[in-house]
Design a protein around this motif. Structure first.
Motif, short mmCIF file in Angstrom:
data_model
loop_
_atom_site.label_atom_id
_atom_site.label_comp_id
_atom_site.label_asym_id
_atom_site.label_seq_id
_atom_site.Cartn_x
_atom_site.Cartn_y
_atom_site.Cartn_z
N HIS A 40 0.82 -1.20 0.00
CA HIS A 40 0.00 0.00 0.00
C HIS A 40 0.86 1.26 0.00
N ARG A 41 0.77 2.02 -1.08
CA ARG A 41 1.55 3.27 -1.24
C ARG A 41 3.06 3.00 -1.18
N GLU A 49 5.56 7.51 2.07
CA GLU A 49 4.61 6.89 1.14
C GLU A 49 4.68 7.45 -0.27
N GLU A 50 4.59 6.54 -1.23
CA GLU A 50 4.49 6.86 -2.65
C GLU A 50 5.70 7.63 -3.20
N GLY A 68 -0.73 2.28 -5.48
CA GLY A 68 -0.64 3.70 -5.24
C GLY A 68 -1.75 4.48 -5.89
N ASP A 69 -1.83 5.75 -5.52
CA ASP A 69 -2.91 6.65 -5.94
C ASP A 69 -2.40 7.60 -7.00
N HIS A 82 -1.53 10.25 -2.56
CA HIS A 82 -2.81 9.88 -1.97
C HIS A 82 -3.73 11.07 -1.80
N ASP A 83 -3.19 12.17 -1.28
CA ASP A 83 -4.01 13.36 -1.04
C ASP A 83 -4.02 14.25 -2.27
N GLU A 177 -4.68 3.37 -8.32
CA GLU A 177 -6.02 3.86 -8.00
C GLU A 177 -6.24 5.22 -8.64
N LYS A 179 -7.41 8.27 -8.05
CA LYS A 179 -7.79 9.03 -6.86
C LYS A 179 -8.42 10.38 -7.23
N THR A 279 -6.88 -1.12 5.37
CA THR A 279 -5.44 -1.15 5.20
C THR A 279 -4.88 -1.91 6.38
#
Length: 339
Positions: A40-41, A49-50, A68-69, A82-83, A177, A179, A279
């Motif tokens: 995840h990420r 992350e990412e 990942g997003d 993600h954000d 993903e 996002k 998660t």
């Protein structure tokens, strides 16, 4: 002999040792194969992350999928984030204090929206840990504060998976993903997966890609554009009819761990849907519980923890690769309905 990792969570050694002495379980997943480990990420339990470095570590950890997003920058580059804003996971606020051109991108509420940045501007920023449980928990020995942790693009993540296959002969997949809202982001994701330079590596029949979104419209759109399996996130059908409805536009579901029950998994499987909950963090017993429910994969920040528990329960040869799952994944694709 079972390998016990130095970054194992508390209790993992005892749990894995106990599982190793018991008779191996038969997976009750949709395809009858052991569940997938979806990092995840990137390796977000160890590195920011990412970031490129988090995905590089995830590759080294021999997970099954890199997740990942995806957002698209102002100049059209699909990046992993993600954000929709950069505040929580980069040094943008501190950086903007000495860089007026970046400060000028701040919105009225103080946020820095990724869609207002060019890719070149994003590369100026350093990815940091978000202030949340499970992110960077095992950073000791992995995280170097002097390193410039760089935002990754989806193309870079795809390159890593493909290059690893060329280097090792073992398949590693990606799980992007959508996002960002709208359809341009889905088209950007598909454009990368369909890039001729990968020689069809991410095609549906190869079992090396999943797509995902919380947006039903995006899920249905991607489902109609490709044979790659598409996951409807946040959905846990309460009835058989609800599961059947999801199966008209998706191939699987990705509910939260709190939503996921044995009954939900059974309903989804009966409708031909795989189940990938999110998660998972660093509680080994949680993995065992959900694996025994028959979940088909787990979104985890701690790939090695998820992998050790899985491989002990199901007596999976180490290291596991998608090559062992090829027949099962091909079966999922074969059962897929074109909508």
């Amino acid at each position: 002999m079972l390998k016990l990792l130095r970054y194992a969570a508390p209790g993992l050694v005892a749990l894995v040792a106990g599982a190793a002495t018991a008779a191996p379980l038969t997976p009750t997943t949709l395809n009858g194969q052991p569940p997938l480990i979806i990092n995840h990420r990137g390796a977000s339990g160890y590195l920011p992350e990412e970031s490129i470095q988090a995905y590089q570590l995830a590759v080294q950890q021999r997970v099954d999928f890199l997740e990942g997003d995806v957002y698209v920058t102002k100049d059209g580059v699909a990046v992993m984030l993600h954000d929709g804003t950069l505040n929580a996971t980069t040094n943008v606020v501190a950086y903007a204090a000495t860089h007026p051109d970046i400060a000028a991108l701040r919105s009225g509420n103080g946020s820095y929206n990724v869609t207002n940045f060019t890719y070149a501007q994003l590369l100026e920023l350093t990815v940091t840990f978000r202030n949340s449980n499970g992110y960077g928990t095992y950073r000791d020995g992995y995280y170097d504060p002097s390193t410039h942790y760089q935002i990754a693009t989806i193309a870079q993540v795809a390159d890593m998976a493909y290059q690893d296959f060329l280097d090792t002969g073992k398949k590693m997949g990606i799980y992007p993903e959508a996002k960002q809202s709208g359809l341009p982001v889905t088209d950007a994701i598909l454009a990368v997966l369909n890039d001729p330079k990968y020689n069809g590596y991410f095609s549906a029949g190869n079992g090396t890609a999943f797509l995902q979104s919380f947006d039903q419209g995006q899920v249905a759109y991607m489902n109609g554009k490709t044979d790659i399996p598409v996951t409807m996130l946040g959905a846990c059908p309460a009835t058989a009819a609800a599961a059947a409805q999801i199966a008209t536009y998706a191939d699987g579901i990705g509910p939260s761990t709190g939503q996921t029950t044995a009954a939900c998994v059974a309903r989804a499987h009966a409708a031909g849907l795989y189940v990938h909950p999110y998660t998972f963090l660093y509680t080994p017993a949680q993995y065992e519980t959900y694996y025994k429910m028959g979940v088909d994969g787990v979104f985890t920040n701690f790939g090695p923890v998820a992998q050790e528990v899985r491989d002990a329960l199901f007596a999976v040869p180490e290291p596991m690769s998608l090559g062992l799952l090829g027949l099962g994944l091909a079966g999922l694709v074969g059962l897929r309905r074109r909508r």
